[in-house]
Design an enzyme around this catalytic site. Structure first.
Site, PDB file in Angstrom:
ATOM      1  N   PRO A 187      18.868  39.685  91.840  1.00  0.00           N
ATOM      2  CA  PRO A 187      19.704  39.482  90.665  1.00  0.00           C
ATOM      3  C   PRO A 187      19.435  37.984  90.376  1.00  0.00           C
ATOM      4  O   PRO A 187      19.688  37.156  91.308  1.00  0.00           O
ATOM      5  CB  PRO A 187      21.050  40.029  90.944  1.00  0.00           C
ATOM      6  CG  PRO A 187      20.763  40.829  91.819  1.00  0.00           C
ATOM      7  CD  PRO A 187      19.746  40.549  92.883  1.00  0.00           C
ATOM      8  N   SER A 188      19.946  37.403  89.102  1.00  0.00           N
ATOM      9  CA  SER A 188      19.863  36.242  88.554  1.00  0.00           C
ATOM     10  C   SER A 188      18.804  35.509  88.880  1.00  0.00           C
ATOM     11  O   SER A 188      18.942  34.271  89.155  1.00  0.00           O
ATOM     12  CB  SER A 188      21.404  35.591  88.776  1.00  0.00           C
ATOM     13  OG  SER A 188      22.523  36.409  88.456  1.00  0.00           O
ATOM     14  N   ARG A 189      17.768  35.797  89.110  1.00  0.00           N
ATOM     15  CA  ARG A 189      16.556  35.065  89.475  1.00  0.00           C
ATOM     16  C   ARG A 189      16.509  34.691  90.822  1.00  0.00           C
ATOM     17  O   ARG A 189      15.813  33.492  91.213  1.00  0.00           O
ATOM     18  CB  ARG A 189      15.957  34.376  88.382  1.00  0.00           C
ATOM     19  CG  ARG A 189      15.748  34.863  87.269  1.00  0.00           C
ATOM     20  CD  ARG A 189      15.086  34.011  86.075  1.00  0.00           C
ATOM     21  NE  ARG A 189      15.297  34.471  84.962  1.00  0.00           N
ATOM     22  CZ  ARG A 189      13.979  35.302  84.207  1.00  0.00           C
ATOM     23  NH1 ARG A 189      13.063  35.695  85.148  1.00  0.00           N
ATOM     24  NH2 ARG A 189      14.267  36.023  83.232  1.00  0.00           N
ATOM     25  N   LEU A 190      17.475  34.922  91.787  1.00  0.00           N
ATOM     26  CA  LEU A 190      17.813  34.389  93.068  1.00  0.00           C
ATOM     27  C   LEU A 190      16.878  35.337  94.037  1.00  0.00           C
ATOM     28  O   LEU A 190      17.296  36.160  95.024  1.00  0.00           O
ATOM     29  CB  LEU A 190      19.293  34.452  93.325  1.00  0.00           C
ATOM     30  CG  LEU A 190      19.830  33.616  92.505  1.00  0.00           C
ATOM     31  CD1 LEU A 190      21.683  33.485  92.970  1.00  0.00           C
ATOM     32  CD2 LEU A 190      19.684  31.987  92.822  1.00  0.00           C
ATOM     33  N   HIS A 191      15.773  35.125  93.722  1.00  0.00           N
ATOM     34  CA  HIS A 191      14.451  36.072  94.497  1.00  0.00           C
ATOM     35  C   HIS A 191      14.511  35.817  95.968  1.00  0.00           C
ATOM     36  O   HIS A 191      14.719  34.760  96.278  1.00  0.00           O
ATOM     37  CB  HIS A 191      13.351  36.038  93.714  1.00  0.00           C
ATOM     38  CG  HIS A 191      13.504  36.094  92.232  1.00  0.00           C
ATOM     39  ND1 HIS A 191      13.815  37.247  91.622  1.00  0.00           N
ATOM     40  CD2 HIS A 191      12.934  35.402  91.337  1.00  0.00           C
ATOM     41  CE1 HIS A 191      13.925  36.977  90.373  1.00  0.00           C
ATOM     42  NE2 HIS A 191      13.366  36.002  90.157  1.00  0.00           N
TER      43      HIS A 191
END
Ligand SMILES: Cc1cc2nc3c(=O)[nH]c(=O)nc-3n(C[C@H](O)[C@H](O)[C@H](O)COP(=O)(O)O)c2cc1C
Length: 197
Positions: A174-178
Site C-alpha cells: 500500500p501507498s507505494r511502500l513496496h
C-alpha cells in the site's frame, strides 16, 4: 509478502512465485529480455522462459536474430517478469551463455512440428519483403522435411541461459511502500539486501 522469502538463494523463491503466477495468469513464463550493443544501446523484447534451475534462466531463439547478435558481442542481459495478477515483478541481471547442443536438441525435439518448421523458415529479425515470402519459406521447409518423422534442429537455432548475478523480488504494498528484496551473487553464495521502494 516478501517477508516470507527466507531462502538463502533466489531460485527456490523464484520457482514458488512462478508457480503461483501460473495459477492466475496465462503465459506467466513470459519475460522481457533486455540486451545491448557494445556501446550500450539497449533493446527489449518478450521471450518465454523454457527452463530455470540453479544455473540460470533459459530461453530459445534464432542465433542470427538481433538479440543473439547483441548477446554474442555483449553478453550482459537483463530479464523482467511482471505478474499483474499478483502485483509482483522479478528482475534478473547477468551474463548470457549458450545452452549445450544436447539441451537445445532436447527442447527443439519437444516442440510442435509447426514450430519446428517455423524455425527453419524464419530469418528472424531480418527484412521480410511480404507475408507471401514467409509463406513460401514455410511451404519449402514443409516439403523438405515431408518424408522425415524427425526434423533436425537448425544450427542457427538454440538457446541462451542468463546466469544471474542479481535477482530482485518486488511486491506491491500500500501507498507505494513496496517490498524489494535483492539477491546479489557473492562468490559461491548469495547476499540478500532490501532496497527502498
Ligand atoms: C509472449 C511472447 C513470447 C515470445 N517468445 C519468444 C521466444 O521464446 N523466443 C523468440 O525468439 N522470440 C519470442 N517472441 C518474439 C520476440 O518478442 C521478438 O519479436 C523476436 O524474438 C525478435 O526479436 P529480436 O529482433 O530483438 O531478436 C515472443 C513474443 C511474445 C509477445
Amino acid at each position: 509478502m516478501i517477508e516470507d522469502i527466507a531462502d538463502s538463494e533466489p531460485f527456490a523463491p523464484f520457482e514458488r512465485w512462478l508457480a503461483l503466477a501460473h495459477k492466475s495468469e496465462e503465459l506467466a513464463e513470459t519475460m522481457t529480455l533486455a540486451t545491448a550493443t557494445p556501446t550500450g544501446v539497449p533493446s527489449v523484447r518478450a521471450v518465454l522462459l523454457k527452463g530455470v534451475d540453479h544455473r540460470g534462466f533459459v530461453f530459445y531463439t534464432n542465433l542470427e536474430s538481433r538479440k543473439s547478435g547483441e548477446l554474442f558481442v555483449n553478453p550482459h542481459a537483463a530479464l523482467c517478469f511482471h505478474w499483474k495478477s499478483l502485483a509482483r515483478q522479478v528482475r534478473v541481471e547477468g551474463l548470457a551463455e549458450q545452452v549445450t547442443e544436447d539441451e537445445a536438441d532436447g527442447y527443439y525435439a519437444s516442440r510442435a512440428r509447426g514450430s519446428q518448421i517455423a524455425a527453419w523458415s524464419s530469418d528472424q529479425s531480418r527484412i521480410l519483403e511480404n507475408r507471401e515470402q514467409l509463406e513460401k519459406r514455410v511451404e519449402m521447409s514443409t516439403n523438405r522435411f515431408a518424408d522425415r518423422s524427425v526434423i533436425p534442429r537448425p544450427n542457427f537455432w538454440s538457446g541462451f541461459r542468463i546466469v544471474p548475478d542479481h535477482v530482485e523480488f518486488w511486491q506491491d504494498q500500500p501507498s507505494r511502500l513496496h517490498d524489494r528484496l535483492v539477491f546479489i551473487r557473492d562468490g559461491e553464495s548469495w547476499r540478500r539486501e532490501r532496497l527502498f521502494p
